[in-house]
Design a protein around this motif. Structure first.
Motif, PDB file in Angstrom:
ATOM      1  N   TYR A 188     138.594  -1.638  38.915  1.00  0.00           N
ATOM      2  CA  TYR A 188     137.188  -1.485  38.664  1.00  0.00           C
ATOM      3  C   TYR A 188     136.940  -1.889  37.143  1.00  0.00           C
ATOM      4  O   TYR A 188     137.133  -0.834  36.428  1.00  0.00           O
ATOM      5  N   ASP A 189     136.220  -2.999  36.795  1.00  0.00           N
ATOM      6  CA  ASP A 189     135.951  -3.350  35.508  1.00  0.00           C
ATOM      7  C   ASP A 189     134.589  -3.617  35.219  1.00  0.00           C
ATOM      8  O   ASP A 189     134.379  -4.383  34.536  1.00  0.00           O
ATOM      9  N   ARG A 190     133.671  -2.861  35.931  1.00  0.00           N
ATOM     10  CA  ARG A 190     132.402  -3.173  35.782  1.00  0.00           C
ATOM     11  C   ARG A 190     131.464  -1.966  35.058  1.00  0.00           C
ATOM     12  O   ARG A 190     130.279  -1.793  35.296  1.00  0.00           O
ATOM     13  N   LEU A 191     132.189  -1.522  34.162  1.00  0.00           N
ATOM     14  CA  LEU A 191     131.490  -0.331  33.391  1.00  0.00           C
ATOM     15  C   LEU A 191     130.086  -0.878  32.869  1.00  0.00           C
ATOM     16  O   LEU A 191     129.250  -0.010  32.789  1.00  0.00           O
ATOM     17  N   ALA A 192     130.099  -2.034  32.284  1.00  0.00           N
ATOM     18  CA  ALA A 192     129.219  -2.484  31.615  1.00  0.00           C
ATOM     19  C   ALA A 192     127.774  -2.855  32.441  1.00  0.00           C
ATOM     20  O   ALA A 192     126.773  -2.973  31.962  1.00  0.00           O
ATOM     21  N   GLY A 193     127.966  -2.690  33.702  1.00  0.00           N
ATOM     22  CA  GLY A 193     126.820  -2.885  34.842  1.00  0.00           C
ATOM     23  C   GLY A 193     126.148  -1.747  34.935  1.00  0.00           C
ATOM     24  O   GLY A 193     125.021  -1.573  35.637  1.00  0.00           O
ATOM     25  N   LEU A 194     126.627  -0.563  34.618  1.00  0.00           N
ATOM     26  CA  LEU A 194     125.839   0.654  34.661  1.00  0.00           C
ATOM     27  C   LEU A 194     124.935   1.117  33.827  1.00  0.00           C
ATOM     28  O   LEU A 194     125.031   0.955  32.689  1.00  0.00           O
ATOM     29  N   PRO A 195     123.518   1.499  34.212  1.00  0.00           N
ATOM     30  CA  PRO A 195     122.675   1.977  33.321  1.00  0.00           C
ATOM     31  C   PRO A 195     122.871   3.071  32.574  1.00  0.00           C
ATOM     32  O   PRO A 195     124.029   3.834  33.186  1.00  0.00           O
ATOM     33  N   VAL A 196     122.394   3.520  31.602  1.00  0.00           N
ATOM     34  CA  VAL A 196     122.529   4.567  30.702  1.00  0.00           C
ATOM     35  C   VAL A 196     122.514   5.750  31.357  1.00  0.00           C
ATOM     36  O   VAL A 196     121.158   5.816  31.939  1.00  0.00           O
ATOM     37  N   PHE A 197     123.287   6.842  31.343  1.00  0.00           N
ATOM     38  CA  PHE A 197     123.114   7.922  32.217  1.00  0.00           C
ATOM     39  C   PHE A 197     121.734   8.629  31.802  1.00  0.00           C
ATOM     40  O   PHE A 197     121.506   8.901  30.642  1.00  0.00           O
ATOM     41  N   CYS A 198     120.917   9.138  32.988  1.00  0.00           N
ATOM     42  CA  CYS A 198     119.737   9.780  32.664  1.00  0.00           C
ATOM     43  C   CYS A 198     119.742  10.911  34.022  1.00  0.00           C
ATOM     44  O   CYS A 198     119.576  10.359  35.014  1.00  0.00           O
ATOM     45  N   PRO A 199     119.329  11.909  33.446  1.00  0.00           N
ATOM     46  CA  PRO A 199     119.435  13.011  34.730  1.00  0.00           C
ATOM     47  C   PRO A 199     118.236  12.780  35.831  1.00  0.00           C
ATOM     48  O   PRO A 199     118.473  12.903  36.806  1.00  0.00           O
ATOM     49  N   ASP A 200     117.425  12.041  35.235  1.00  0.00           N
ATOM     50  CA  ASP A 200     115.953  11.877  35.881  1.00  0.00           C
ATOM     51  C   ASP A 200     116.435  10.903  36.863  1.00  0.00           C
ATOM     52  O   ASP A 200     115.653  10.858  38.083  1.00  0.00           O
ATOM     53  N   ALA A 201     117.257   9.957  36.459  1.00  0.00           N
ATOM     54  CA  ALA A 201     117.617   8.793  37.801  1.00  0.00           C
ATOM     55  C   ALA A 201     118.596   9.260  38.691  1.00  0.00           C
ATOM     56  O   ALA A 201     119.377   8.513  39.571  1.00  0.00           O
ATOM     57  N   GLU A 202     118.989  10.755  38.680  1.00  0.00           N
ATOM     58  CA  GLU A 202     120.028  10.933  39.754  1.00  0.00           C
ATOM     59  C   GLU A 202     119.564  11.248  40.990  1.00  0.00           C
ATOM     60  O   GLU A 202     120.296  11.487  42.014  1.00  0.00           O
ATOM     61  N   ALA A 203     118.399  10.974  41.125  1.00  0.00           N
ATOM     62  CA  ALA A 203     117.614  11.200  42.612  1.00  0.00           C
ATOM     63  C   ALA A 203     117.953  10.031  43.522  1.00  0.00           C
ATOM     64  O   ALA A 203     118.355   9.015  43.261  1.00  0.00           O
ATOM     65  N   ASP A 204     118.087  10.441  44.628  1.00  0.00           N
ATOM     66  CA  ASP A 204     118.125   9.555  45.842  1.00  0.00           C
ATOM     67  C   ASP A 204     117.122   8.324  45.975  1.00  0.00           C
ATOM     68  O   ASP A 204     115.836   8.664  45.855  1.00  0.00           O
ATOM     69  N   PRO A 205     117.048   7.121  45.952  1.00  0.00           N
ATOM     70  CA  PRO A 205     118.374   6.419  45.810  1.00  0.00           C
ATOM     71  C   PRO A 205     119.092   6.117  44.171  1.00  0.00           C
ATOM     72  O   PRO A 205     118.190   5.980  43.609  1.00  0.00           O
TER      73      PRO A 205
END
Ligand SMILES: Cc1cc2nc3c(=O)[nH]c(=O)nc-3n(C[C@H](O)[C@H](O)[C@H](O)COP(=O)(O)O)c2cc1C
Length: 188
Positions: free
Chosen positions: A41-58
């Motif tokens: 897995y070499d796609r870390l650059a595609g992850l948005p910056v972590f934010c607890p508000d965005a942990e909701a489903d989906p």
């Protein structure tokens, strides 16, 4: 009981196209002995910056994909460069996305490393990983001096019989550890 392959997710902490860490993980995947499968897995650059508000489903789609891969695998292998005497932000960001979730809590995790340098990063990563999972194995560790080599050269170095054997032994030891972790969880 029918034996099945152990599946390892090999996460590269580098987003660089010609990354030595990604090349090391690809070479490890190529050398996997029977009974083990390694998905890089070499796609870390595609992850948005972590934010607890965005942990909701989906979850954001790249995060949902990453989390699903972590959930499916039997163990994680991480290989990362050191940036400014620390672990790269992209890798820490990915770990932050996992931290309040169940998928990581008992996941077996080990490190490999593609450089003779980077000990500060390794120290920090060990601390972070032993915080997020109960099954980080600090002693199971594989390191090669591959800094500044091309992916092609790294493939050739890792194809040397002695190094290939070291990789096979490492993966088999990790497979045994993953099985032991599963037994422990199932007996809880
Ligand atoms: C922004 C930046 C900062 C770096 N900081 C360090 C450092 O503090 N210590 C170190 O040993 N190497 C440092 N390096 C070198 C990388 O860790 C090294 O080149 C590594 O092998 C790169 O991995 P990669 O080929 O997988 O991208 C740094 C490189 C970059 C680009």
């Amino acid at each position: 009981m029918i034996q099945r392959d152990e599946i390892f997710l090999a996460v590269s902490g580098s987003a660089r196209q010609a990354s030595t860490n990604t090349a090391l993980l690809n070479a490890i995947a190529d050398a996997a002995p029977s009974g083990c499968r390694v998905e890089v897995y070499d796609r870390l650059a595609g992850l948005p910056v972590f934010c607890p508000d965005a942990e909701a489903d989906p979850l954001p789609a790249p995060v949902a994909d990453f989390v699903a891969r972590v959930e499916r695998c039997d163990g994680l292998i991480i290989s990362s460069p050191e940036y400014v005497r620390a672990l790269p932000g992209g890798l820490k960001n990915a770990i932050d996305w996992l931290v309040s979730r169940d998928e990581i809590v008992f996941k077996p995790v080990v490190l490999v490393h593609a450089s003779h340098r980077g000990n500060d990063m390794l120290e920090q990563l060990r601390l972070v990983l032993s915080t997020v999972t109960r099954n980080f194995h600090p002693e199971l560790f594989l390191r090669f001096d591959l800094m500044k080599r091309t992916p092609r050269e790294i493939g050739e170095v890792l194809a040397e019989p002695e190094k290939r054997r070291a990789v096979e032994d490492f993966l088999q030891a990790f497979a045994r550890f993953c099985k032991a972790c599963r037994t422990e969880v199932s007996e809880r």
